[in-house]
Write a protein that holds these residues in place. Structure first.
Motif, PDB file in Angstrom:
ATOM      1  N   LEU A  57       1.098  -9.607   3.466  1.00  0.00           N
ATOM      2  CA  LEU A  57       2.116  -9.661   4.513  1.00  0.00           C
ATOM      3  C   LEU A  57       1.429  -9.850   5.855  1.00  0.00           C
ATOM      4  CD1 LEU A  57       4.300  -6.614   3.400  1.00  0.00           C
ATOM      5  CD2 LEU A  57       4.680  -9.027   2.869  1.00  0.00           C
ATOM      6  N   LEU A  61       5.767  -7.813   9.398  1.00  0.00           N
ATOM      7  CA  LEU A  61       5.927  -7.252   8.048  1.00  0.00           C
ATOM      8  C   LEU A  61       4.721  -6.419   7.657  1.00  0.00           C
ATOM      9  CD1 LEU A  61       7.606 -10.111   5.960  1.00  0.00           C
ATOM     10  CD2 LEU A  61       8.636  -8.006   6.809  1.00  0.00           C
ATOM     11  N   LEU A  64       5.143  -3.128   9.391  1.00  0.00           N
ATOM     12  CA  LEU A  64       6.194  -2.381   8.696  1.00  0.00           C
ATOM     13  C   LEU A  64       5.638  -1.739   7.424  1.00  0.00           C
ATOM     14  CD1 LEU A  64       9.345  -1.862   8.602  1.00  0.00           C
ATOM     15  CD2 LEU A  64       9.398  -3.787   7.029  1.00  0.00           C
ATOM     16  N   ALA A  65       4.870  -2.526   6.659  1.00  0.00           N
ATOM     17  CA  ALA A  65       4.275  -2.009   5.423  1.00  0.00           C
ATOM     18  C   ALA A  65       3.328  -0.856   5.716  1.00  0.00           C
ATOM     19  CB  ALA A  65       3.546  -3.126   4.686  1.00  0.00           C
ATOM     20  N   ILE A  77      10.220  -8.112  -2.671  1.00  0.00           N
ATOM     21  CA  ILE A  77       9.395  -9.031  -1.893  1.00  0.00           C
ATOM     22  C   ILE A  77       9.846 -10.448  -2.212  1.00  0.00           C
ATOM     23  CG2 ILE A  77       7.067  -9.985  -1.567  1.00  0.00           C
ATOM     24  CD1 ILE A  77       7.058  -7.214  -0.577  1.00  0.00           C
ATOM     25  N   ASP A 102       7.495 -13.236   2.952  1.00  0.00           N
ATOM     26  CA  ASP A 102       8.160 -13.464   4.224  1.00  0.00           C
ATOM     27  C   ASP A 102       9.488 -12.720   4.307  1.00  0.00           C
ATOM     28  OD1 ASP A 102       8.384 -16.895   3.221  1.00  0.00           O
ATOM     29  OD2 ASP A 102       9.741 -15.284   2.659  1.00  0.00           O
ATOM     30  N   ASN A 103       9.781 -11.901   3.306  1.00  0.00           N
ATOM     31  CA  ASN A 103      10.940 -11.014   3.334  1.00  0.00           C
ATOM     32  C   ASN A 103      10.589  -9.763   2.554  1.00  0.00           C
ATOM     33  OD1 ASN A 103      13.492 -10.017   3.776  1.00  0.00           O
ATOM     34  ND2 ASN A 103      14.502 -11.347   2.302  1.00  0.00           N
ATOM     35  N   LEU A 104      10.936  -8.617   3.099  1.00  0.00           N
ATOM     36  CA  LEU A 104      10.630  -7.331   2.473  1.00  0.00           C
ATOM     37  C   LEU A 104      11.835  -6.420   2.614  1.00  0.00           C
ATOM     38  CD1 LEU A 104       8.761  -4.949   1.483  1.00  0.00           C
ATOM     39  CD2 LEU A 104       8.116  -4.683   3.870  1.00  0.00           C
ATOM     40  N   ASN A 132      14.943  -6.533  11.085  1.00  0.00           N
ATOM     41  CA  ASN A 132      15.205  -7.812  10.439  1.00  0.00           C
ATOM     42  C   ASN A 132      14.223  -8.857  10.937  1.00  0.00           C
ATOM     43  OD1 ASN A 132      16.138  -8.880  12.901  1.00  0.00           O
ATOM     44  ND2 ASN A 132      18.176  -8.070  12.513  1.00  0.00           N
ATOM     45  N   SER A 133      14.389 -10.075  10.441  1.00  0.00           N
ATOM     46  CA  SER A 133      13.425 -11.122  10.762  1.00  0.00           C
ATOM     47  C   SER A 133      13.385 -11.453  12.248  1.00  0.00           C
ATOM     48  CB  SER A 133      13.718 -12.378   9.949  1.00  0.00           C
ATOM     49  OG  SER A 133      15.025 -12.840  10.240  1.00  0.00           O
ATOM     50  N   ILE A 136      10.548  -9.694  13.911  1.00  0.00           N
ATOM     51  CA  ILE A 136       9.219 -10.029  13.435  1.00  0.00           C
ATOM     52  C   ILE A 136       8.763 -11.304  14.124  1.00  0.00           C
ATOM     53  CG2 ILE A 136       7.846 -10.601  11.404  1.00  0.00           C
ATOM     54  CD1 ILE A 136      10.083  -9.230   9.761  1.00  0.00           C
TER      55      ILE A 136
END
Length: 149
Positions: A57, A61, A64-65, A77, A102-104, A132-133, A136
């Protein structure tokens, strides 16, 4: 005709994300993700089959992780496969195929479901549902290069 490179996984982290910051303070996180499928064989015996995937990621992201994910976390994922190669110390060519996410979506049970909260909360009470995206930063300076049209 153009190709499609999409991966969707639901699984558990095999260890805490390993997060590093590259030049320009760009965060990158890497962790193993286990996906397990269960099926019955011809005799009716239940068989479980686990596959391990390396997930990478970037930027928001990754942060966030680092902040919210840990070994055992259940996540969805979505991303694409990337294969990279390098030479080891002996000159042998090595390859690694990774899922660049690119999405989690965090799928763990809510930490505080008894209070009727609509958002997922962390142990420190921070609400993370609204992430949300748009929050990011883009992965590249020109995201139109990634568009298939």
């Amino acid at each position: 005709m153009r190709g499609v490179n999409r991966v969707m996984l639901i699984g558990n982290l095999g260890k805490d994300p390993d997060t590093q910051h590259l030049e320009g303070h760009i965060a990158v996180a890497k962790f193993p993700l286990a996906t397990t499928e269960t099926f019955k064989d011809r005799s009716g015996k239940l068989i479980s089959q686990t596959e391990w995937h390396t997930v990478v990621l970037w930027r928001g992201l990754a942060e966030l992780a680092q902040k919210y994910l840990h070994k055992g976390s259940l996540v969805y994922i979505e991303g694409r496969l990337r294969t990279r190669s390098w030479e080891d110390k002996e000159g042998n060519k090595k390859f690694a195929t990774e899922v660049v996410g690119d999405n989690l979506i965090m799928l763990d049970k809510r930490a505080d479901a008894s209070h009727g909260s609509h958002g997922t909360t962390t142990p420190h009470g921070e609400n993370i549902e609204g992430f949300n995206s748009a929050d990011i930063p883009p992965i590249s300076d020109s995201p139109s290069q990634d568009l298939p049209f």
